[in-house]
Structure formats: structure tokens, C-alpha cells
Design a protein around this motif. Structure first.
Motif, short mmCIF file in Angstrom:
data_model
loop_
_atom_site.label_atom_id
_atom_site.label_comp_id
_atom_site.label_asym_id
_atom_site.label_seq_id
_atom_site.Cartn_x
_atom_site.Cartn_y
_atom_site.Cartn_z
N LYS A 29 112.40 143.88 56.98
CA LYS A 29 113.77 143.78 57.27
C LYS A 29 114.04 142.12 56.86
O LYS A 29 115.36 142.10 56.31
CB LYS A 29 114.35 143.88 58.46
N ARG A 30 113.55 141.32 57.03
CA ARG A 30 114.21 139.77 56.65
C ARG A 30 113.22 139.09 55.87
O ARG A 30 111.79 139.33 56.18
CB ARG A 30 113.97 139.13 58.29
N ARG A 31 113.61 138.23 54.74
CA ARG A 31 112.52 137.73 54.07
C ARG A 31 111.78 136.67 54.78
O ARG A 31 110.47 136.42 54.43
CB ARG A 31 113.56 136.67 53.13
N THR A 32 112.23 135.93 55.89
CA THR A 32 111.58 134.98 56.78
C THR A 32 110.26 135.82 57.45
O THR A 32 109.30 134.97 57.50
CB THR A 32 112.45 134.46 57.67
N ASP A 50 94.07 138.93 48.70
CA ASP A 50 95.11 138.40 49.74
C ASP A 50 96.34 137.81 48.91
O ASP A 50 96.23 137.41 47.84
CB ASP A 50 94.42 137.32 50.23
N ALA A 51 97.36 138.01 49.48
CA ALA A 51 98.84 137.59 48.64
C ALA A 51 99.58 136.59 49.60
O ALA A 51 99.77 136.82 50.95
CB ALA A 51 99.53 138.76 48.36
N LYS A 52 99.99 135.57 49.01
CA LYS A 52 101.17 134.68 49.58
C LYS A 52 102.52 135.16 49.32
O LYS A 52 102.61 135.85 48.67
CB LYS A 52 100.57 133.37 49.26
N ALA A 53 103.42 134.63 50.19
CA ALA A 53 104.74 134.78 49.74
C ALA A 53 105.44 134.65 48.50
O ALA A 53 106.21 135.49 48.25
CB ALA A 53 105.68 134.13 50.89
N SER A 54 104.67 133.80 47.85
CA SER A 54 105.20 133.13 46.49
C SER A 54 104.29 134.02 45.28
O SER A 54 104.76 133.88 44.21
CB SER A 54 104.67 131.91 46.24
N SER A 55 103.42 135.03 45.72
CA SER A 55 102.76 135.81 44.65
C SER A 55 103.67 136.78 43.79
O SER A 55 104.61 137.18 44.37
CB SER A 55 101.77 136.64 45.27
N ALA A 56 103.41 136.85 42.64
CA ALA A 56 104.29 137.55 41.82
C ALA A 56 103.95 139.12 42.02
O ALA A 56 102.73 139.52 41.94
CB ALA A 56 104.09 137.06 40.38
N VAL A 57 105.02 139.89 41.93
CA VAL A 57 104.90 141.37 42.14
C VAL A 57 105.30 141.84 40.64
O VAL A 57 106.17 141.62 40.12
CB VAL A 57 105.72 141.91 43.44
N LYS A 58 104.55 142.82 40.30
CA LYS A 58 104.88 143.48 38.98
C LYS A 58 105.00 145.13 39.17
O LYS A 58 104.39 145.72 40.11
CB LYS A 58 103.96 143.21 37.84
N ASP A 63 107.74 138.06 48.88
CA ASP A 63 108.55 137.92 50.11
C ASP A 63 110.11 138.73 49.65
O ASP A 63 110.61 139.41 50.52
CB ASP A 63 108.86 136.63 50.83
N LYS A 64 110.31 138.21 48.43
CA LYS A 64 111.72 138.81 48.11
C LYS A 64 111.69 140.52 48.07
O LYS A 64 112.58 141.21 48.32
CB LYS A 64 112.37 138.37 46.89
N PHE A 65 110.52 140.86 47.42
CA PHE A 65 110.32 142.19 47.09
C PHE A 65 110.43 143.11 48.51
O PHE A 65 110.77 144.24 48.63
CB PHE A 65 108.87 142.67 46.31
N LEU A 66 109.56 142.59 49.54
CA LEU A 66 109.51 143.27 50.73
C LEU A 66 111.01 143.25 51.44
O LEU A 66 111.03 144.27 51.78
CB LEU A 66 108.65 142.74 51.45
N LYS A 67 111.48 142.18 51.25
CA LYS A 67 113.08 142.28 51.78
C LYS A 67 113.74 143.42 51.24
O LYS A 67 114.60 144.09 51.65
CB LYS A 67 113.78 140.95 52.12
N VAL A 68 113.97 143.05 49.74
CA VAL A 68 114.80 143.98 48.89
C VAL A 68 114.59 145.54 49.19
O VAL A 68 115.45 146.42 49.29
CB VAL A 68 115.13 143.39 47.55
N SER A 69 113.26 145.59 49.07
CA SER A 69 112.83 147.14 49.15
C SER A 69 113.07 147.78 50.69
O SER A 69 112.90 148.90 50.95
CB SER A 69 111.35 147.52 48.79
N ALA A 109 108.95 138.57 56.22
CA ALA A 109 107.91 138.70 55.01
C ALA A 109 107.06 137.61 54.70
O ALA A 109 105.93 137.72 54.50
CB ALA A 109 108.77 139.22 53.68
N LYS A 110 107.84 136.44 54.83
CA LYS A 110 107.03 135.26 54.51
C LYS A 110 105.87 135.05 55.57
O LYS A 110 104.79 134.66 55.31
CB LYS A 110 108.03 134.26 54.38
N ASP A 111 106.42 135.20 56.90
CA ASP A 111 105.41 134.91 57.71
C ASP A 111 104.41 135.82 57.73
O ASP A 111 102.95 135.33 57.99
CB ASP A 111 106.07 134.88 59.15
#
Length: 88
Positions: free
Chosen positions: A14-17, A34-42, A4-10, A19-21
Motif C-alpha cells: 500500500k505505501r512506497r515507504t 535479491d532486489a533493493k528498492a531502487s532495482s529496475a523493474v521491466k 518500490d514505485k511498482f509495488l505501490k502503484v500496482s 515497499a522500500k523497507d
């Protein structure tokens, strides 16, 4: 970095909430899973996101905690954009 943070920062979303939803609704995949908001991105991961009737696939190029608007596009490369067909 969390998905969720990657989607927002990149600025893919536009919003982290939001992205989480979107992640929790099952509309985001990392490397085909399938990925959840807390999934790690590398770096090197492929992320597919369903935006309404469109599916966008990007490759992660760079991870930073914050970025300027001009530099956000350097965090990913768009691999493909295609119409989304619901398999249900």
C-alpha cells in the motif's frame, strides 16, 4: 520503473515507504535475485515477495506511472502463492 514505485502503484504493497523497507530487508526478489528498492523493474520480470509466512510470486505485465484502483490488478499476474519456509 523502480521496484518500490511498482509495488505501490500496482497495490501489491500500500505505501512506497513500506515497499522500500520490505525491499531493504531482503524480502523481495526479481527473477530469483535479491532486489533493493531502487532495482529496475521491466515487463516480463518475476517478482517474489515474502509477506510474513507467505511468499507471493507475480509476473509484471504492464508499467504505468499511476493507475486507478480498478486497473492496478492488470499490472501483474499472480503466478503462485505458497507458505514461506525460512532457510536460516
Amino acid at each position: 520503473m523502480r521496484l518500490d514505485k511498482f509495488l505501490k502503484v500496482s497495490r501489491l504493497i500500500k505505501r512506497r515507504t513500506v515497499a522500500k523497507d520490505v525491499s531493504d530487508q531482503g524480502r523481495v526478489w526479481i527473477n530469483g535475485r535479491d532486489a533493493k528498492a531502487s532495482s529496475a523493474v521491466k515487463v516480463g520480470d518475476e517478482i517474489a515477495i515474502q509477506f510474513g509466512q507467505k511468499k507471493v510470486t507475480v509476473k509484471v505485465e504492464l508499467l504505468t506511472e499511476s493507475t486507478r484502483k480498478e486497473d492496478a490488478a492488470k499490472m501483474f499476474t499472480v503466478l503462485k502463492e505458497e507458505p514461506y519456509k525460512n532457510e536460516d
